[in-house]
Design a protein around this motif. Structure first.
Motif, PDB file in Angstrom:
ATOM      1  N   TYR A 169       0.827  -1.206   0.000  1.00 15.87           N
ATOM      2  CA  TYR A 169       0.000   0.000   0.000  1.00 15.87           C
ATOM      3  C   TYR A 169       0.865   1.261   0.000  1.00 15.87           C
ATOM      4  O   TYR A 169       0.644   2.161  -0.810  1.00 15.87           O
ATOM      5  CB  TYR A 169      -0.963   0.018   1.193  1.00 15.87           C
ATOM      6  CG  TYR A 169      -1.905   1.184   1.066  1.00 15.87           C
ATOM      7  CD1 TYR A 169      -3.078   1.058   0.345  1.00 15.87           C
ATOM      8  CD2 TYR A 169      -1.584   2.430   1.589  1.00 15.87           C
ATOM      9  CE1 TYR A 169      -3.920   2.144   0.166  1.00 15.87           C
ATOM     10  CE2 TYR A 169      -2.419   3.524   1.413  1.00 15.87           C
ATOM     11  CZ  TYR A 169      -3.580   3.368   0.701  1.00 15.87           C
ATOM     12  OH  TYR A 169      -4.403   4.446   0.511  1.00 15.87           O
ATOM     13  N   LEU A 170       1.803   1.329   0.916  1.00 19.41           N
ATOM     14  CA  LEU A 170       2.609   2.547   1.038  1.00 19.41           C
ATOM     15  C   LEU A 170       3.428   2.824  -0.210  1.00 19.41           C
ATOM     16  O   LEU A 170       3.428   3.940  -0.730  1.00 19.41           O
ATOM     17  CB  LEU A 170       3.513   2.481   2.263  1.00 19.41           C
ATOM     18  CG  LEU A 170       2.810   2.441   3.615  1.00 19.41           C
ATOM     19  CD1 LEU A 170       3.837   2.341   4.736  1.00 19.41           C
ATOM     20  CD2 LEU A 170       1.899   3.638   3.806  1.00 19.41           C
ATOM     21  N   VAL A 204      -6.812  -5.048   6.269  1.00 17.46           N
ATOM     22  CA  VAL A 204      -7.404  -4.094   5.329  1.00 17.46           C
ATOM     23  C   VAL A 204      -7.115  -2.646   5.724  1.00 17.46           C
ATOM     24  O   VAL A 204      -7.555  -1.719   5.052  1.00 17.46           O
ATOM     25  CB  VAL A 204      -8.925  -4.322   5.158  1.00 17.46           C
ATOM     26  CG1 VAL A 204      -9.193  -5.711   4.596  1.00 17.46           C
ATOM     27  CG2 VAL A 204      -9.675  -4.110   6.461  1.00 17.46           C
ATOM     28  N   GLY A 205      -6.363  -2.459   6.814  1.00 19.60           N
ATOM     29  CA  GLY A 205      -5.989  -1.119   7.248  1.00 19.60           C
ATOM     30  C   GLY A 205      -4.832  -1.178   8.216  1.00 19.60           C
ATOM     31  O   GLY A 205      -4.500  -2.243   8.759  1.00 19.60           O
ATOM     32  N   PHE A 206      -4.210  -0.019   8.441  1.00 16.51           N
ATOM     33  CA  PHE A 206      -3.005   0.033   9.256  1.00 16.51           C
ATOM     34  C   PHE A 206      -2.773   1.457   9.737  1.00 16.51           C
ATOM     35  O   PHE A 206      -3.140   2.423   9.064  1.00 16.51           O
ATOM     36  CB  PHE A 206      -1.807  -0.410   8.408  1.00 16.51           C
ATOM     37  CG  PHE A 206      -0.476  -0.247   9.069  1.00 16.51           C
ATOM     38  CD1 PHE A 206      -0.026  -1.168  10.004  1.00 16.51           C
ATOM     39  CD2 PHE A 206       0.344   0.837   8.764  1.00 16.51           C
ATOM     40  CE1 PHE A 206       1.213  -1.018  10.614  1.00 16.51           C
ATOM     41  CE2 PHE A 206       1.575   0.994   9.371  1.00 16.51           C
ATOM     42  CZ  PHE A 206       2.015   0.060  10.300  1.00 16.51           C
ATOM     43  N   ALA A 244       1.329   8.065  11.904  1.00 18.68           N
ATOM     44  CA  ALA A 244       1.894   7.916  10.561  1.00 18.68           C
ATOM     45  C   ALA A 244       1.301   6.723   9.821  1.00 18.68           C
ATOM     46  O   ALA A 244       0.832   5.757  10.427  1.00 18.68           O
ATOM     47  CB  ALA A 244       3.413   7.746  10.658  1.00 18.68           C
ATOM     48  N   ASP A 245       1.374   6.805   8.505  1.00 15.83           N
ATOM     49  CA  ASP A 245       1.070   5.706   7.593  1.00 15.83           C
ATOM     50  C   ASP A 245      -0.311   5.101   7.818  1.00 15.83           C
ATOM     51  O   ASP A 245      -0.496   3.878   7.759  1.00 15.83           O
ATOM     52  CB  ASP A 245       2.161   4.633   7.672  1.00 15.83           C
ATOM     53  CG  ASP A 245       3.499   5.140   7.174  1.00 15.83           C
ATOM     54  OD1 ASP A 245       3.513   6.061   6.341  1.00 15.83           O
ATOM     55  OD2 ASP A 245       4.542   4.635   7.625  1.00 15.83           O
ATOM     56  N   VAL A 246      -1.292   5.953   8.039  1.00 15.85           N
ATOM     57  CA  VAL A 246      -2.671   5.499   8.245  1.00 15.85           C
ATOM     58  C   VAL A 246      -3.313   5.228   6.891  1.00 15.85           C
ATOM     59  O   VAL A 246      -3.276   6.069   6.001  1.00 15.85           O
ATOM     60  CB  VAL A 246      -3.498   6.573   8.989  1.00 15.85           C
ATOM     61  CG1 VAL A 246      -4.948   6.122   9.154  1.00 15.85           C
ATOM     62  CG2 VAL A 246      -2.863   6.908  10.328  1.00 15.85           C
ATOM     63  N   TYR A 247      -3.911   4.046   6.759  1.00 15.12           N
ATOM     64  CA  TYR A 247      -4.689   3.774   5.548  1.00 15.12           C
ATOM     65  C   TYR A 247      -5.744   2.714   5.819  1.00 15.12           C
ATOM     66  O   TYR A 247      -5.624   1.894   6.725  1.00 15.12           O
ATOM     67  CB  TYR A 247      -3.794   3.342   4.381  1.00 15.12           C
ATOM     68  CG  TYR A 247      -3.246   1.934   4.483  1.00 15.12           C
ATOM     69  CD1 TYR A 247      -3.991   0.837   4.039  1.00 15.12           C
ATOM     70  CD2 TYR A 247      -1.986   1.694   5.002  1.00 15.12           C
ATOM     71  CE1 TYR A 247      -3.491  -0.449   4.130  1.00 15.12           C
ATOM     72  CE2 TYR A 247      -1.475   0.417   5.087  1.00 15.12           C
ATOM     73  CZ  TYR A 247      -2.230  -0.659   4.643  1.00 15.12           C
ATOM     74  OH  TYR A 247      -1.738  -1.934   4.744  1.00 15.12           O
ATOM     75  N   VAL A 248      -6.789   2.772   5.019  1.00 17.38           N
ATOM     76  CA  VAL A 248      -7.809   1.735   4.909  1.00 17.38           C
ATOM     77  C   VAL A 248      -7.931   1.464   3.413  1.00 17.38           C
ATOM     78  O   VAL A 248      -8.017   2.410   2.617  1.00 17.38           O
ATOM     79  CB  VAL A 248      -9.168   2.190   5.508  1.00 17.38           C
ATOM     80  CG1 VAL A 248     -10.257   1.168   5.234  1.00 17.38           C
ATOM     81  CG2 VAL A 248      -9.028   2.433   7.011  1.00 17.38           C
TER      82      VAL A 248
END
Length: 139
Positions: free
Chosen positions: A26-27, A62-64, A78-82
């Motif tokens: 993702y990143l 599915v998220g972090f 930092a590095d928040v995503y869904v």
């Protein structure tokens, strides 16, 4: 900590459960803030974070989100995503809330940078940058 959410979602702060390969994908390939980041760097950032929280559905991440902190006065989110298919259902808000409000660093000042999620963070008490915040971008 493991916390069940509606519709079969789960939050977990077990660092051993984090799928580093999924975070890297993702990143490095989909995010605007870490595009091209090397896998070794992502793995090190995940493993050295003071706290990580994963969002899971049916055992799949599915998220972090991750945090680093001095443990006393300040922490950085930092590095928040869904993942896109799971966005728009309040899961990002729950992910951040777990990391910021329910963890061992709930008592410190939190900082973050975002280009597109100001409304999400405002709901969690984040305000616009103050007069003292400065940034020196890395090279």
């Amino acid at each position: 900590m493991r916390r069940r959410l509606e519709d079969g979602f789960e939050l977990d702060d077990d660092p051993e459960r984090i799928d580093v390969e999924a975070v890297y994908d993702y990143l490095a390939n989909r995010s605007y803030w870490a595009k091209g980041r090397p896998r070794e760097t992502v793995e090190r950032l995940v493993r050295q974070a003071q706290r990580v929280v994963g969002l899971y559905r049916d055992g799949n991440q599915v998220g972090f989100a991750r945090a680093f902190t001095d443990g006393t006065a300040v922490a950085y989110l930092a590095d928040v995503y869904v993942l896109p298919g799971y966005q728009g259902h309040g899961l990002g808000e729950e992910l951040v809330r777990e990391l910021v409000e329910r963890g061992p660093f709930a008592h410190v000042r939190w900082l973050l940078h975002t280009k597109d999620a100001q409304r999400l963070y405002a709901r969690l008490g984040f305000g616009p940058p103050g007069e003292r915040l400065m940034e020196r971008p890395g090279g």
